[in-house]
Design a protein around this motif. Structure first.
Motif, PDB file in Angstrom:
ATOM      1  N   PRO A 184     -16.311  15.006  -0.210  1.00 30.57           N
ATOM      2  CA  PRO A 184     -16.490  16.387  -0.666  1.00 30.57           C
ATOM      3  C   PRO A 184     -17.355  17.162   0.337  1.00 30.57           C
ATOM      4  O   PRO A 184     -18.273  16.602   0.929  1.00 30.57           O
ATOM      5  CB  PRO A 184     -17.223  16.232  -2.004  1.00 30.57           C
ATOM      6  N   PHE A 185     -17.027  18.450   0.521  1.00 33.27           N
ATOM      7  CA  PHE A 185     -17.871  19.353   1.318  1.00 33.27           C
ATOM      8  C   PHE A 185     -18.734  20.104   0.310  1.00 33.27           C
ATOM      9  O   PHE A 185     -18.201  20.781  -0.567  1.00 33.27           O
ATOM     10  CB  PHE A 185     -17.020  20.340   2.124  1.00 33.27           C
ATOM     11  N   ARG A 186     -20.072  20.014   0.459  1.00 34.39           N
ATOM     12  CA  ARG A 186     -20.946  20.479  -0.619  1.00 34.39           C
ATOM     13  C   ARG A 186     -21.648  21.788  -0.299  1.00 34.39           C
ATOM     14  O   ARG A 186     -22.032  22.033   0.842  1.00 34.39           O
ATOM     15  CB  ARG A 186     -21.984  19.402  -0.912  1.00 34.39           C
ATOM     16  N   ASP A 187     -21.813  22.606  -1.297  1.00 29.63           N
ATOM     17  CA  ASP A 187     -22.592  23.833  -1.108  1.00 29.63           C
ATOM     18  C   ASP A 187     -24.079  23.507  -1.202  1.00 29.63           C
ATOM     19  O   ASP A 187     -24.455  22.349  -1.385  1.00 29.63           O
ATOM     20  CB  ASP A 187     -22.158  24.928  -2.094  1.00 29.63           C
ATOM     21  N   ALA A 188     -24.928  24.551  -1.077  1.00 34.73           N
ATOM     22  CA  ALA A 188     -26.376  24.317  -1.000  1.00 34.73           C
ATOM     23  C   ALA A 188     -26.901  23.617  -2.245  1.00 34.73           C
ATOM     24  O   ALA A 188     -27.853  22.852  -2.193  1.00 34.73           O
ATOM     25  CB  ALA A 188     -27.095  25.648  -0.773  1.00 34.73           C
ATOM     26  N   GLY A 189     -26.237  23.851  -3.404  1.00 37.88           N
ATOM     27  CA  GLY A 189     -26.679  23.218  -4.630  1.00 37.88           C
ATOM     28  C   GLY A 189     -26.114  21.815  -4.834  1.00 37.88           C
ATOM     29  O   GLY A 189     -26.378  21.178  -5.849  1.00 37.88           O
ATOM     30  N   GLY A 190     -25.277  21.382  -3.908  1.00 39.89           N
ATOM     31  CA  GLY A 190     -24.706  20.044  -4.016  1.00 39.89           C
ATOM     32  C   GLY A 190     -23.345  19.997  -4.679  1.00 39.89           C
ATOM     33  O   GLY A 190     -22.737  18.939  -4.791  1.00 39.89           O
ATOM     34  N   THR A 191     -22.827  21.150  -5.123  1.00 39.61           N
ATOM     35  CA  THR A 191     -21.502  21.199  -5.754  1.00 39.61           C
ATOM     36  C   THR A 191     -20.413  21.242  -4.686  1.00 39.61           C
ATOM     37  O   THR A 191     -20.599  21.868  -3.638  1.00 39.61           O
ATOM     38  CB  THR A 191     -21.389  22.473  -6.633  1.00 39.61           C
ATOM     39  N   ALA A 192     -19.282  20.596  -4.958  1.00 35.66           N
ATOM     40  CA  ALA A 192     -18.204  20.552  -3.962  1.00 35.66           C
ATOM     41  C   ALA A 192     -17.531  21.915  -3.806  1.00 35.66           C
ATOM     42  O   ALA A 192     -17.148  22.538  -4.795  1.00 35.66           O
ATOM     43  CB  ALA A 192     -17.179  19.499  -4.351  1.00 35.66           C
ATOM     44  N   ILE A 193     -17.412  22.389  -2.564  1.00 38.02           N
ATOM     45  CA  ILE A 193     -16.623  23.589  -2.248  1.00 38.02           C
ATOM     46  C   ILE A 193     -15.161  23.179  -2.129  1.00 38.02           C
ATOM     47  O   ILE A 193     -14.245  23.886  -2.516  1.00 38.02           O
ATOM     48  CB  ILE A 193     -17.072  24.197  -0.909  1.00 38.02           C
ATOM     49  N   ASP A 194     -14.939  22.021  -1.572  1.00 37.93           N
ATOM     50  CA  ASP A 194     -13.600  21.494  -1.313  1.00 37.93           C
ATOM     51  C   ASP A 194     -13.790  20.024  -0.998  1.00 37.93           C
ATOM     52  O   ASP A 194     -14.906  19.540  -0.833  1.00 37.93           O
ATOM     53  CB  ASP A 194     -12.963  22.242  -0.118  1.00 37.93           C
ATOM     54  N   GLU A 195     -12.678  19.327  -0.919  1.00 37.47           N
ATOM     55  CA  GLU A 195     -12.705  17.931  -0.539  1.00 37.47           C
ATOM     56  C   GLU A 195     -11.752  17.780   0.622  1.00 37.47           C
ATOM     57  O   GLU A 195     -10.690  18.409   0.627  1.00 37.47           O
ATOM     58  CB  GLU A 195     -12.193  17.087  -1.702  1.00 37.47           C
ATOM     59  N   GLY A 196     -12.100  16.971   1.606  1.00 36.12           N
ATOM     60  CA  GLY A 196     -11.177  16.862   2.731  1.00 36.12           C
ATOM     61  C   GLY A 196     -11.654  15.835   3.738  1.00 36.12           C
ATOM     62  O   GLY A 196     -12.493  14.978   3.429  1.00 36.12           O
ATOM     63  N   ILE A 197     -11.131  15.962   4.940  1.00 41.21           N
ATOM     64  CA  ILE A 197     -11.413  14.983   5.985  1.00 41.21           C
ATOM     65  C   ILE A 197     -12.402  15.571   6.983  1.00 41.21           C
ATOM     66  O   ILE A 197     -12.225  16.700   7.438  1.00 41.21           O
ATOM     67  CB  ILE A 197     -10.110  14.553   6.681  1.00 41.21           C
TER      68      ILE A 197
END
Ligand code: GDP
Ligand code: ZN
Length: 458
Positions: A53-66
């Motif tokens: 997962p690619f995480r935002d500043a709060g740790g929530t996923a913006i997207d998932e990828g490679i």
């Protein structure tokens, strides 16, 4: 360039719009471990694909990828590079990019300018200037032939030819300069080292490279073909027949094509821009006269002029008048149209000296294939060059300047009195012009011009 070449940069590297995959690319002189930990929660094994997962500043996923990490210097730019391959929607990619810029803010990370990744690749010796240009050309290639040629330039085939020639010029120059210290030997020098013969071989190899580069420029820019002739000879009809559909207005009233109409067609992978023009005749009508002025302006810019003649309406004086006003150096094809209506013997008109004449019918299509092939041939297209380099006008100009200096050098060498220092100076100038192609001596201004034409993210 206002920004520094030292800054870390980031950009969306895939085309705008929706797609299955979108890539955000980051490049930095400093290792990107901090960014990886923030964004991915860990550092990555170099050159290994990690699905995360690619995480935002709060740790929530913006997207998932490679995510892929390419530590310096084994990357596209030669710097530390991070590539994030996410889903290709514009919103998610913009969020991912914004997140990278935010996470890298302390390191001074900013949005990349157009072509900046490739500019860095050039500055870090990952590729030379001609190769960098080929990246843009490969992206922009509109035909398979153009893509193949851009790839040939990108792998350095063109650059290698340029370097090979440059080395031979330098070698000759070194011999000359060594001799300059021993003035009494100057005269024998030319014979002893067969300088003139060597120069002649370099010149002929340069001429070959130039014709290949010209060929590549034709692929890149396309050929500008202008249809000219008296009103009603069938220019618009021929344009339509070549393009295969109704592109220009065809009417039986003379003088209807008042502005230019351009059609893009491809013949054997070569792009042609065919310009239909207002018919050339003396007229009192202001609007038509403006059209005729534009026609002459187009004719001045043409790579090839098609001078169209009506087989059923002999008007040799008018055609001779047109012929006499055509620019002397542009190749001209005389094309006799409406052969479907011609009576035997009716077309036995005079042919302008040194021009080739073809017979066609825009209505039936007779002779059009031969016309297409002749258009390429007369423009200097040589189908036997497999993959010419996708050269640019800049390269061709540099090759021409090189050729000029070599020619002057040859003139100095042909004189019997002592001219070796002039000979050496011309070799130096030839070498400088040649190496401007690959960027050894290029100014910052030139770099700015070249890279600013790229799209962002490349
Ligand atoms: P332009 O003024 O040179 O652009 O000429 P147009 O293309 O408008 O054609 C003038 C007239 O000639 C129209 O009526 C066309 O249909 C006719 N025409 C053009 N080419 C041919 C041809 O090859 N054969 C015949 N029979 N008529 C043609
Ligand atoms: Zn017309």
């Amino acid at each position: 360039m206002s920004h520094s070449d030292q800054d870390p940069i980031a950009a969306i590297a895939t085309a705008a719009g929706r797609g299955g995959i979108g890539v955000v690319r980051v490049s930095s002189r400093q290792p990107l471990d901090g960014l990886m930990r923030e964004l991915l929660g860990r550092t990555l094994t170099p050159r290994h694909a990690h699905y995360l997962p690619f995480r935002d500043a709060g740790g929530t996923a913006i997207d998932e990828g490679i995510a892929l990490s390419f530590p310096a210097p084994h990357s596209y730019t030669g710097e530390h590079v991070l590539e994030l391959q996410g889903h290709g929607g514009p919103v998610v990619l913009r969020r991912l990019l914004a997140r990278c810029l935010q996470a890298g803010r302390e390191t001074g990370m900013r949005l990349a300018e157009p072509g900046e990744f490739t500019r860095r690749a050039f500055l870090n010796d990952r590729m030379d200037l001609a190769q960098a240009e080929a990246v843009a050309d490969l992206i922009d290639a509109s035909s398979e032939a153009a893509a193949r040629s851009a790839a040939a330039s990108l792998t350095g085939a063109f650059s290698n030819e340029v370097h090979g020639l440059a080395d031979r010029i330098v070698h000759l120059r070194m011999l000359v300069e060594a001799t300059l210290d021993f003035p009494e030997e100057e005269i024998e020098f030319l014979e002893k080292y067969q300088a003139r013969e060597t120069l002649a071989v370099i010149q002929s190899d340069l001429a070959r490279l130039l014709s290949q580069a010209r060929q590549g420029a034709i692929l890149r820019e396309g050929l500008h073909v202008v249809l000219a002739g008296q009103p009603n000879v069938g220019k618009s009809s021929l344009l339509n027949a070549l393009a295969g559909f109704e592109a220009a207005i065809v009417t039986p009233i003379a003088g209807t094509t008042r502005d230019k109409v351009v059609q893009e067609i491809a013949i054997d992978g070569v792009p042609l821009h065919i310009v239909d023009t207002a018919g050339l005749r003396d007229t009192e009508d202001t609007v038509e006269r403006i059209g005729i002025e534009r026609t002459w302006a187009e004719i001045g810019k043409a790579d090839v002029i098609v001078h169209l003649i009506d087989a059923t309406r002999p008007g040799p004086e008018l055609d001779a008048a047109i012929t006499s006003k055509l620019p002397p150096r542009t190749p001209v094809l005389e094309v006799v149209n409406k052969m479907d209506l011609a009576e035997p013997g009716q077309v036995a008109q005079q042919q302008a000296e040194g021009t080739k004449r073809l017979y066609v019918s825009a209505r039936t299509g007779e002779g059009l294939d031969a016309l297409k092939q002749e258009l390429l041939a007369i423009a200097g297209w040589n189908p036997s060059f497999e993959s010419p380099y996708l050269a640019r006008e800049r390269h061709i100009q540099a090759l021409l300047v090189t050729a000029d200096h070599l020619e002057i050098a040859g003139e100095h060498a042909a004189q019997s009195d002592r001219v070796l220092d002039l000979f050496a100076e011309e070799l130096r100038l030839a070498h400088e012009a040649l190496t401007s192609i690959t960027g050894e001596f290029s100014s910052d201004d030139l770099l700015g011009v070249i890279f600013s034409r790229f799209c962002i993210g490349k």
